[in-house]
Design an enzyme around this catalytic site. Structure first.
Site, PDB file in Angstrom:
ATOM      1  N   SER A 294       0.839  -1.194   0.000  1.00  0.00           N
ATOM      2  CA  SER A 294       0.000   0.000   0.000  1.00  0.00           C
ATOM      3  C   SER A 294       0.875   1.245   0.000  1.00  0.00           C
ATOM      4  CB  SER A 294      -0.914   0.024   1.230  1.00  0.00           C
ATOM      5  OG  SER A 294      -1.577   1.268   1.355  1.00  0.00           O
TER       6      SER A 294
ATOM      7  N   TYR B 293      -1.562  -0.782  10.481  1.00  0.00           N
ATOM      8  CA  TYR B 293      -1.789  -1.107   9.064  1.00  0.00           C
ATOM      9  C   TYR B 293      -0.598  -0.654   8.228  1.00  0.00           C
ATOM     10  CZ  TYR B 293      -3.728  -0.951   4.356  1.00  0.00           C
ATOM     11  OH  TYR B 293      -3.923  -1.117   3.000  1.00  0.00           O
TER      12      TYR B 293
END
Length: 257
Positions: A126, A139
């Protein structure tokens, strides 16, 4: 013979779009997901990626059926959000196991089945691993770890003709936004996560990410890292030249108002 691709998290979002695109291009696709898949276009094994023994058995079953594995897409993931002071140890462990440890285990288990056949391992990271997100610290940490891990094993697996690439989507319209767990009552965290959710709902489609993943799988020598979309490419590019302090200052102005 059709090439064989394994895609985790294949029943929704980026995983489902990727599985369908691979099928449309003649691949024999096997999905791995916790939820049952009702479609008939590819077979999906019902397994939790945190169940490492089950994952080992799935890979062995696929290899025994097909005689080889050409592509692994590590896409399964989860999100948690909220102030770090309110994060539970249980959720922190779970997100690390799902987003990072499971991918590491899958790479470890699939590598022997890919030796010598030009296999591709594509790990979905990501932009949040490059631009660390406040109130999604765990995350971002797992996604940063995914990219670093990918670069490390790329050197290990190169002698066996196995290529490794990390794909970095930015904001994407998927059910991931709604499924993300937000812990605690911190108001600044809630406002920040709401802004992130709005950006995600206006983001690129999962099909756009799937196209990038498929292009990587088709390339003879894919890059170590690929960003998805103009904005994501720009963010990653700028991160190379801005100081860490200035980059964090910009992120704070966006998400910590």
């Amino acid at each position: 013979m059709s090439k064989v691709a394994i895609i985790t998290g294949a029943t929704s979002g980026i995983g489902l779009a990727t599985a369908k695109l691979f099928v449309a291009n003649g691949y024999k696709v096997y999905g791995v997901a916790r939820r049952q898949y009702a479609g008939g276009d590819f077979e999906c094994f019902s397994a939790d990626v945190k169940d490492f023994a089950a994952i080992r058995d799935v890979l062995k079953e696929i290899y025994n059926r097909e005689g080889g594995i050409d592509v692994l897409v590590n896409n399964a993931g989860m999100g948690i959000a909220g102030a770090i002071e309110e994060a539970s140890a249980e959720k922190l462990k779970e997100i690390i196991d799902v987003n990072l440890t499971a991918a590491c285990v899958l790479c470890s288990e699939v590598a022997p089945y890919m030796r010598g056949n030009g296999g591709k391992i594509i790990n979905v990271s990501s932009v949040g691993g490059i631009m660390p997100l406040p109130y999604q610290a765990a995350y971002s940490a797992t996604k940063a770890g995914m990219e670093v891990f990918s670069r490390a094993i790329a050197n290990e697996l190169k002698p066996y003709k196995i290529k490794v690439c990390a794909v970095l989507p930015g904001d994407t319209q998927t059910g991931f936004t709604q499924a993300r767990v937000c812990e605690g009552q911190n108001e600044r965290a809630k406002k920040s996560v709401e802004k992130m959710a709005r950006d995600e709902r206006r983001g690129k489609s999962p099909e756009a990410v799937a196209k990038v993943i498929f292009k990587v799988a088709k390339r003879k020598n894919p890059p170590l890292r690929v960003s998805v979309g103009f904005l994501s490419k720009a963010e990653v590019f700028l991160s190379r030249f801005l100081s860490v302090r200035f980059l964090n200052f910009i992120i704070s102005k966006i998400y910590c108002k």
